[in-house]
Motif scaffolding. Structure first.
Motif, PDB file in Angstrom:
ATOM      1  N   ASN A  64     -72.983  40.576  26.802  1.00  0.00           N
ATOM      2  CA  ASN A  64     -71.785  40.817  27.584  1.00  0.00           C
ATOM      3  C   ASN A  64     -70.921  39.581  27.799  1.00  0.00           C
ATOM      4  N   ALA A  65     -70.938  38.656  26.832  1.00  0.00           N
ATOM      5  CA  ALA A  65     -70.018  37.521  26.930  1.00  0.00           C
ATOM      6  C   ALA A  65     -68.600  38.042  26.789  1.00  0.00           C
ATOM      7  N   PRO A  66     -67.662  37.450  27.542  1.00  0.00           N
ATOM      8  CA  PRO A  66     -66.277  37.893  27.402  1.00  0.00           C
ATOM      9  C   PRO A  66     -65.792  37.668  25.976  1.00  0.00           C
ATOM     10  N   ILE A  67     -64.909  38.503  25.502  1.00  0.00           N
ATOM     11  CA  ILE A  67     -64.413  38.318  24.151  1.00  0.00           C
ATOM     12  C   ILE A  67     -62.989  37.796  24.201  1.00  0.00           C
ATOM     13  N   ASP A 105     -64.394  47.694  31.186  1.00  0.00           N
ATOM     14  CA  ASP A 105     -65.348  46.709  30.705  1.00  0.00           C
ATOM     15  C   ASP A 105     -64.952  46.283  29.295  1.00  0.00           C
ATOM     16  N   ARG A 106     -64.174  45.206  29.221  1.00  0.00           N
ATOM     17  CA  ARG A 106     -63.670  44.747  27.920  1.00  0.00           C
ATOM     18  C   ARG A 106     -64.759  44.071  27.093  1.00  0.00           C
ATOM     19  N   THR A 107     -65.901  43.743  27.731  1.00  0.00           N
ATOM     20  CA  THR A 107     -66.977  43.148  26.934  1.00  0.00           C
ATOM     21  C   THR A 107     -67.508  44.138  25.901  1.00  0.00           C
ATOM     22  N   ARG A 108     -67.250  45.420  26.122  1.00  0.00           N
ATOM     23  CA  ARG A 108     -67.729  46.442  25.176  1.00  0.00           C
ATOM     24  C   ARG A 108     -66.869  46.492  23.917  1.00  0.00           C
ATOM     25  N   GLU A 109     -65.861  45.631  23.885  1.00  0.00           N
ATOM     26  CA  GLU A 109     -64.982  45.569  22.708  1.00  0.00           C
ATOM     27  C   GLU A 109     -65.313  44.344  21.858  1.00  0.00           C
ATOM     28  N   LYS A 110     -66.558  43.893  21.963  1.00  0.00           N
ATOM     29  CA  LYS A 110     -66.966  42.624  21.359  1.00  0.00           C
ATOM     30  C   LYS A 110     -66.932  42.630  19.847  1.00  0.00           C
TER      31      LYS A 110
END
Ligand SMILES: C[S@@+](CC[C@H](N)C(=O)[O-])C[C@H]1O[C@@H](n2cnc3c(N)ncnc32)[C@H](O)[C@@H]1O
Length: 225
Positions: free
Chosen positions: A3-6, A206-211
């Motif tokens: 879940n690191a920010p992208i 949850d933008r981390t799911r767009e990694k």
């Protein structure tokens, strides 16, 4: 790592690949199968589904928009895999999939199909009955039916209260209407999410799911606070 920010998933390279992928459905998204059954999803998103399911452990997933049943059986298969990884976990996880059209679909012990509009009063009454019947305590929702803005907004309003804290409501195909795919679509899921979030503070994107950069659901992974 998890879940690191992208950084920026709407850059020129990602968008160019996204539109190339999207614009040839005969070779890509409508030519994708799970266990022989057509599934209208991007495999990168399916991997993210698997991660979300394992992390949040819903006992019921409600999906609007069944189509051929590929996504319902995919979700059920992930539940099967979870049960193998943790055999001591005896939770009978299930999938309820709703579609306005009836057709032959694959059967799976964890999947229950319902025919009816996702926003019809009878459907919503039945959904609540099924939640009570199953004793579901962790509920995830996937909205993948009629993608027009007004319909998706109705679904968001109807299904959001059913999603339990920490679980996800995934709004599929926020990529249409030029985000960056299918520019001519008109107001769709992305516009519905914007309208929903402007009046509800119960969910966060949850933008981390767009990694993986390309997702069919940009801004559509909504997590219940
Ligand atoms: C994008 S497809 C679903 C794809 C499927 N979830 C998958 O990943 O393979 C959309 C489906 O929504 C259904 N649909 C359209 N309007 C609906 C409504 N009001 N309620 C429920 N389903 C609807 C259509 O019949 C169609 O099968």
């Amino acid at each position: 790592m998890a879940n690191a920010p992208i950084a920026g998933n709407d850059d020129a390279i990602t968008n160019a690949f996204h539109t190339r992928y999207y614009d040839n459905p005969y070779q890509t998204w409508s030519n994708t199968f799970w266990m022989g059954c057509q599934i209208l999803k991007c495999p990168l998103d399916l991997w993210v589904y698997q991660e979300i399911m394992f992390e949040t452990k819903p006992d019921l997933i409600i999906e609007t928009g069944t189509y051929k049943g590929g996504s319902a059986v995919f979700l059920a298969s992930m539940f099967d895999a979870m049960a193998r990884v943790a055999p001591e976990d005896r939770c009978p996880r299930r999938v309820l999939s709703i579609d306005i059209e009836e057709q032959d679909r694959p059967t799976h012990l964890r999947v229950r199909y319902h025919t009816g509009s996702s926003v019809a009063d009878e459907t919503l009454t039945l959904v609540k009955q099924i939640i009570a019947e199953y004793g579901a305590e962790r509920i995830m929702v996937i909205l993948d039916s009629d993608h027009t803005r007004d319909h998706v907004l109705k679904e968001l309003d109807a299904y959001a209260p059913l999603v339990t804290p920490g679980c996800y409501m995934i709004v599929e195909d926020t990529n249409v209407n030029g985000h960056p795919a299918y520019e001519a679509f008109g107001p769709g899921p992305m516009e519905a999410v914007e309208a929903f979030l402007s009046k509800s503070d119960q969910f966060e994107q949850d933008r981390t799911r767009e990694k993986y950069y390309m997702t069919f659901n940009p801004g559509g992974f909504l997590k219940r606070k």
